[in-house]
Scaffold this motif. Sequence first.
Motif, PDB file in Angstrom:
ATOM      1  N   GLN A 148      91.330  37.712  37.325  1.00  0.00           N
ATOM      2  CA  GLN A 148      92.611  38.194  37.798  1.00  0.00           C
ATOM      3  C   GLN A 148      93.687  37.974  36.742  1.00  0.00           C
ATOM      4  OE1 GLN A 148      93.718  37.236  41.858  1.00  0.00           O
ATOM      5  NE2 GLN A 148      91.716  36.323  42.216  1.00  0.00           N
ATOM      6  N   ARG A 149      94.754  38.736  36.898  1.00  0.00           N
ATOM      7  CA  ARG A 149      95.919  38.554  36.023  1.00  0.00           C
ATOM      8  C   ARG A 149      96.753  37.431  36.619  1.00  0.00           C
ATOM      9  NH1 ARG A 149      98.479  44.365  35.877  1.00  0.00           N
ATOM     10  NH2 ARG A 149      97.883  44.250  38.080  1.00  0.00           N
ATOM     11  N   VAL A 150      96.629  36.262  36.041  1.00  0.00           N
ATOM     12  CA  VAL A 150      97.243  35.073  36.624  1.00  0.00           C
ATOM     13  C   VAL A 150      97.690  34.152  35.501  1.00  0.00           C
ATOM     14  CG1 VAL A 150      94.989  33.952  36.834  1.00  0.00           C
ATOM     15  CG2 VAL A 150      96.886  33.139  38.219  1.00  0.00           C
ATOM     16  N   ALA A 151      98.771  33.432  35.743  1.00  0.00           N
ATOM     17  CA  ALA A 151      99.269  32.486  34.740  1.00  0.00           C
ATOM     18  C   ALA A 151     100.018  31.367  35.443  1.00  0.00           C
ATOM     19  CB  ALA A 151     100.174  33.179  33.728  1.00  0.00           C
ATOM     20  N   THR A 152      99.948  30.198  34.834  1.00  0.00           N
ATOM     21  CA  THR A 152     100.689  29.033  35.303  1.00  0.00           C
ATOM     22  C   THR A 152     101.577  28.526  34.186  1.00  0.00           C
ATOM     23  OG1 THR A 152      98.963  28.376  36.854  1.00  0.00           O
ATOM     24  CG2 THR A 152     100.515  26.667  36.176  1.00  0.00           C
ATOM     25  N   VAL A 153     102.819  28.239  34.509  1.00  0.00           N
ATOM     26  CA  VAL A 153     103.778  27.753  33.521  1.00  0.00           C
ATOM     27  C   VAL A 153     104.458  26.512  34.071  1.00  0.00           C
ATOM     28  CG1 VAL A 153     105.985  28.231  32.374  1.00  0.00           C
ATOM     29  CG2 VAL A 153     104.207  29.980  32.440  1.00  0.00           C
ATOM     30  N   ALA A 154     104.521  25.477  33.247  1.00  0.00           N
ATOM     31  CA  ALA A 154     105.246  24.255  33.603  1.00  0.00           C
ATOM     32  C   ALA A 154     106.453  24.128  32.687  1.00  0.00           C
ATOM     33  CB  ALA A 154     104.345  23.027  33.466  1.00  0.00           C
ATOM     34  N   ARG A 155     107.562  23.759  33.262  1.00  0.00           N
ATOM     35  CA  ARG A 155     108.799  23.577  32.502  1.00  0.00           C
ATOM     36  C   ARG A 155     109.438  22.261  32.931  1.00  0.00           C
ATOM     37  NH1 ARG A 155     112.929  26.358  29.805  1.00  0.00           N
ATOM     38  NH2 ARG A 155     115.029  25.619  30.300  1.00  0.00           N
ATOM     39  N   THR A 156     109.606  21.360  31.971  1.00  0.00           N
ATOM     40  CA  THR A 156     110.164  20.047  32.261  1.00  0.00           C
ATOM     41  C   THR A 156     111.356  19.787  31.366  1.00  0.00           C
ATOM     42  OG1 THR A 156     107.981  19.207  32.893  1.00  0.00           O
ATOM     43  CG2 THR A 156     109.689  17.583  32.395  1.00  0.00           C
ATOM     44  N   THR A 157     112.474  19.437  31.973  1.00  0.00           N
ATOM     45  CA  THR A 157     113.684  19.070  31.243  1.00  0.00           C
ATOM     46  C   THR A 157     114.215  17.763  31.832  1.00  0.00           C
ATOM     47  OG1 THR A 157     115.278  20.186  32.698  1.00  0.00           O
ATOM     48  CG2 THR A 157     114.198  21.541  31.021  1.00  0.00           C
ATOM     49  N   GLU A 193     106.864  23.841  38.103  1.00  0.00           N
ATOM     50  CA  GLU A 193     105.573  24.480  37.814  1.00  0.00           C
ATOM     51  C   GLU A 193     105.445  25.726  38.675  1.00  0.00           C
ATOM     52  OE1 GLU A 193     101.056  23.401  38.779  1.00  0.00           O
ATOM     53  OE2 GLU A 193     101.877  22.179  37.133  1.00  0.00           O
ATOM     54  N   VAL A 194     105.111  26.849  38.036  1.00  0.00           N
ATOM     55  CA  VAL A 194     105.009  28.133  38.726  1.00  0.00           C
ATOM     56  C   VAL A 194     103.682  28.782  38.384  1.00  0.00           C
ATOM     57  CG1 VAL A 194     105.948  30.464  38.930  1.00  0.00           C
ATOM     58  CG2 VAL A 194     107.504  28.520  38.757  1.00  0.00           C
ATOM     59  N   THR A 195     103.006  29.299  39.384  1.00  0.00           N
ATOM     60  CA  THR A 195     101.792  30.095  39.192  1.00  0.00           C
ATOM     61  C   THR A 195     101.990  31.435  39.878  1.00  0.00           C
ATOM     62  OG1 THR A 195     100.339  28.166  39.094  1.00  0.00           O
ATOM     63  CG2 THR A 195      99.321  30.268  39.633  1.00  0.00           C
ATOM     64  N   ILE A 196     101.627  32.508  39.181  1.00  0.00           N
ATOM     65  CA  ILE A 196     101.661  33.829  39.810  1.00  0.00           C
ATOM     66  C   ILE A 196     100.356  34.550  39.521  1.00  0.00           C
ATOM     67  CG2 ILE A 196     102.848  34.872  37.823  1.00  0.00           C
ATOM     68  CD1 ILE A 196     104.191  36.795  39.885  1.00  0.00           C
ATOM     69  N   ALA A 197      99.771  35.092  40.578  1.00  0.00           N
ATOM     70  CA  ALA A 197      98.597  35.954  40.472  1.00  0.00           C
ATOM     71  C   ALA A 197      99.041  37.352  40.864  1.00  0.00           C
ATOM     72  CB  ALA A 197      97.479  35.460  41.380  1.00  0.00           C
ATOM     73  N   GLY A 239     113.568  30.499  37.803  1.00  0.00           N
ATOM     74  CA  GLY A 239     113.613  31.870  37.293  1.00  0.00           C
ATOM     75  C   GLY A 239     113.014  31.983  35.907  1.00  0.00           C
ATOM     76  N   LEU A 240     113.333  31.029  35.025  1.00  0.00           N
ATOM     77  CA  LEU A 240     112.783  31.041  33.669  1.00  0.00           C
ATOM     78  C   LEU A 240     111.270  30.875  33.690  1.00  0.00           C
ATOM     79  CD1 LEU A 240     115.442  28.790  31.884  1.00  0.00           C
ATOM     80  CD2 LEU A 240     115.125  31.252  31.552  1.00  0.00           C
ATOM     81  N   ALA A 241     110.783  29.935  34.494  1.00  0.00           N
ATOM     82  CA  ALA A 241     109.342  29.681  34.557  1.00  0.00           C
ATOM     83  C   ALA A 241     108.603  30.859  35.186  1.00  0.00           C
ATOM     84  CB  ALA A 241     109.073  28.399  35.341  1.00  0.00           C
ATOM     85  N   LEU A 242     109.178  31.463  36.223  1.00  0.00           N
ATOM     86  CA  LEU A 242     108.539  32.606  36.868  1.00  0.00           C
ATOM     87  C   LEU A 242     108.460  33.791  35.913  1.00  0.00           C
ATOM     88  CD1 LEU A 242     107.326  33.876  39.395  1.00  0.00           C
ATOM     89  CD2 LEU A 242     109.646  34.458  40.142  1.00  0.00           C
ATOM     90  N   GLY A 243     109.534  34.041  35.150  1.00  0.00           N
ATOM     91  CA  GLY A 243     109.504  35.128  34.179  1.00  0.00           C
ATOM     92  C   GLY A 243     108.469  34.900  33.084  1.00  0.00           C
ATOM     93  N   THR A 244     108.367  33.678  32.624  1.00  0.00           N
ATOM     94  CA  THR A 244     107.371  33.347  31.596  1.00  0.00           C
ATOM     95  C   THR A 244     105.963  33.523  32.135  1.00  0.00           C
ATOM     96  OG1 THR A 244     108.902  31.742  30.625  1.00  0.00           O
ATOM     97  CG2 THR A 244     106.594  31.555  30.005  1.00  0.00           C
ATOM     98  N   ALA A 245     105.722  33.072  33.367  1.00  0.00           N
ATOM     99  CA  ALA A 245     104.394  33.212  33.974  1.00  0.00           C
ATOM    100  C   ALA A 245     104.039  34.683  34.159  1.00  0.00           C
ATOM    101  CB  ALA A 245     104.357  32.479  35.317  1.00  0.00           C
ATOM    102  N   LEU A 246     105.017  35.487  34.572  1.00  0.00           N
ATOM    103  CA  LEU A 246     104.771  36.923  34.740  1.00  0.00           C
ATOM    104  C   LEU A 246     104.390  37.566  33.413  1.00  0.00           C
ATOM    105  CD1 LEU A 246     104.845  39.502  36.468  1.00  0.00           C
ATOM    106  CD2 LEU A 246     107.304  39.650  35.977  1.00  0.00           C
ATOM    107  N   ALA A 247     105.124  37.238  32.352  1.00  0.00           N
ATOM    108  CA  ALA A 247     104.819  37.798  31.032  1.00  0.00           C
ATOM    109  C   ALA A 247     103.428  37.391  30.574  1.00  0.00           C
ATOM    110  CB  ALA A 247     105.870  37.344  30.024  1.00  0.00           C
TER     111      ALA A 247
END
Length: 316
Positions: free
Chosen positions: A119-128, A134-138, A189-197
């Motif tokens: 599947q087209r899926v990605a997980t991105v973690a962003r820590t500041t 942490e965001v995952t989108i399939a 929003g930043l993490a979701l956009g990165t995961a989508l890309a």
Amino acid sequence: MALLARLPSPSLASRVTSRQQSAAELLSAAAALRAAHPLLSAAASPCALSASPAPSAAAEFDVAPFCPLFSSRRTARFAQRRGSRAARHVARAMAEADAATAAVNGGAAAAVPSASDGQRVATVARTTKETDVEVTIAIDGDGVCQSATGIPFLDHMMDQLASHGLFDVAVRAVGDVHIDDHHTNEDIGLALGTALAKALGDRKGIRRFGDFCAPLDEALIHVVLDLSGRPHLSFDVTMPTERVGTYDTQLVEHFFQSLVNTSGMTLHIRQLAGSNTHHIIEATFKAFARALRQATEIDPRRAHSVPSSKGVLSRT
């Protein structure tokens, strides 16, 4: 005690004595709390937040500059707030995340799709210093949402995105929402956009464009988007109120701007009608979800080609 002897009312004298005893008890409790919580070692009193060396854990609170009846009470309250605030927010966010996960599939944690499933899926973690996200989108999902952002209204909107876009979305965030929702909203929003890309990869075979108009009672929102690799947002929406619940309505535009910046998406959102702020925002997320679903779907006529005359869709 000489002062107490001169007081005209014995009952007033006893109340003052009782207050002094209560202050002594609070002072002792604050000292014990400070010894148990290292975060409090730099806070000897409400006015002791300076560059001076931090007192040792065993040191007594210095309350001499303050009124003897009330200084220890203020110190104890300050110590409790300072020591427990961060832990309280983290614990609450983590509990909400665990509860959201457990609620899927009758209490069993739902498996988050992985790239190995085809599947087209990605997980991105962003820590500041402000958030941990942490965001995952399939993209080829079933509309399942697991969201624990610490912002109830944003959780509601993530559910709209997943349900109407048929994406599987998992969002887990711990942020400084005791200040406000700005940083957490932005970083999701930043993490979701990165995961989508990342999930879209080279964007071969996708339809690329999406266009949808969603009504919700009196509200009507039109969304058009292009997964062009070029970030741009036009946001023509008027919010009648400043807040929906505790959510600052200015953050809606900021959320989409953050998502656009990292996903490489051209996004136009126009309000055609609407007077209820909740309806306007919810219709916006619904229209966006359906437009994004159109744009990310595979076009069987394109096979594995990139939908661009340039032969590439990228942010560079």
